[in-house]
Design an enzyme around this catalytic site. Structure first.
Site, PDB file in Angstrom:
ATOM      1  N   ALA A  71       0.893  -1.363   0.107  1.00  0.00           N
ATOM      2  CA  ALA A  71      -0.113  -0.013   0.100  1.00  0.00           C
ATOM      3  C   ALA A  71       1.000   1.288  -0.008  1.00  0.00           C
ATOM      4  CB  ALA A  71      -0.876  -0.019   1.180  1.00  0.00           C
ATOM      5  N   LYS A  72       2.119   1.180   0.344  1.00  0.00           N
ATOM      6  CA  LYS A  72       2.834   2.184   0.424  1.00  0.00           C
ATOM      7  C   LYS A  72       2.300   3.601   1.218  1.00  0.00           C
ATOM      8  CE  LYS A  72       5.249   0.882  -3.860  1.00  0.00           C
ATOM      9  NZ  LYS A  72       4.539  -0.442  -3.897  1.00  0.00           N
ATOM     10  N   ARG A  73       1.920   2.943   2.185  1.00  0.00           N
ATOM     11  CA  ARG A  73       1.165   4.120   3.222  1.00  0.00           C
ATOM     12  C   ARG A  73       2.298   5.049   3.962  1.00  0.00           C
ATOM     13  NH1 ARG A  73      -3.216   3.933   0.335  1.00  0.00           N
ATOM     14  NH2 ARG A  73      -4.905   2.553   0.974  1.00  0.00           N
TER      15      ARG A  73
END
Length: 270
Positions: free
Chosen positions: A94-96
């Site tokens: 998700a590369k949050r």
């Protein structure tokens, strides 16, 4: 079982460093599935069931579900993995990240809503923004370090204190962020020399390695440079090269053959 233990167990039990990326594109999945109520879940389920003894993890890129508004099928996929293959880590790609309470909510999304074992995050906001993820001791925080795309050079090669930024990130992952032994790094197979540099900095820390397959990363170079001293330490992801290996009624068996071929190719360099 925490993320590190679960991953180590999967490496050993399946003798595999292959991570199967479940990034389903509705324009590419077999057409005979499209009339079903949950075509993406059915697609994922068949691939999982055909490959679970050959993989060390599964990675689900949330954009392919959110973009089509089919998060329910993401949930069904994760539930199927957790109930039938609980020994295999589930990675939410998700590369949050964000500041304060927003980062807390991103951690809640990954770990409470979706029950992922680990999530990919962006370190650009610094340690305080990473903390909501890192404090989940049993979960993995997979930090972007040296990404597989060419544009990664724009920032990741900027010189900071005499070193490229990605090396600074790698060192901070070891010295500042890994108190709970739950950190991993993303380092692309497209840059095997730099993969080796990161390995020297981080020791046995797990590395999620994208770029094999469609991005034409150097498999031999990646494995020889990225292995930890224990002969593992890598989560080598392939998405399109596995899940789209076939598009007919036997697509799942085609995916199995592709996964087995990648596992065996990796193992010959270990």
């Amino acid at each position: 079982m925490n993320f590190y233990c679960k991953l180590d167990n999967a490496w050993r039990e399946n003798n595999s460093l292959v991570c199967v990326g479940l990034d389903p594109d509705l324009d590419k999945i077999p057409q005979h599935l499209m009339s079903r109520p949950h075509p993406v879940f059915d697609f994922n389920k068949q691939i999982i069931d055909a490959t679970a003894d050959l993989a060390c993890a599964y990675k689900l890129q949330i954009a392919y579900y959110a973009g089509y508004a089919i998060e329910d099928q993401l949930t069904l996929t994760i539930k199927h993995l957790a109930e039938n293959y609980p020994y295999l880590p589930i990675l939410l790609d998700a590369k949050r990240n964000d500041i304060g309470a927003t980062a807390e909510m991103y951690a809640k999304e990954a770990f409470d809503r979706y029950s992922a074992d680990a999530v990919t995050v962006n370190p650009y906001l610094g340690g305080d923004a990473l903390l909501p993820f890192l404090k989940r001791k049993e979960k993995g925080t997979i930090i972007l370090c040296r990404t597989s795309n060419p544009g990664g050079d724009d920032l990741q090669h900027l010189v900071v204190a005499g070193r490229p930024l990605y090396q600074v990130v790698a060192e901070m992952a070891v010295t500042d962020w890994n108190e709970n032994k739950n950190v991993a790094l993303v380092v692309g197979a497209t840059y095997p020399r730099e993969l080796g540099e990161v390995r020297k900095i981080v020791g046995s820390m797990p590395l999620l390695v994208p770029g094999i397959g469609a991005q034409k990363g150097d498999l031999e170079g990646a494995v020889k440079n990225g292995l930890a001293d224990n002969g593992a330490g890598m989560i080598i992801n392939s998405s399109r090269g596995i899940i789209y290996a076939g598009d007919g009624p036997d697509f799942a068996q085609d995916a199995r053959k592709a996964t087995e071929g990648l596992r065996d190719a990796i193992n010959q360099y270990r």
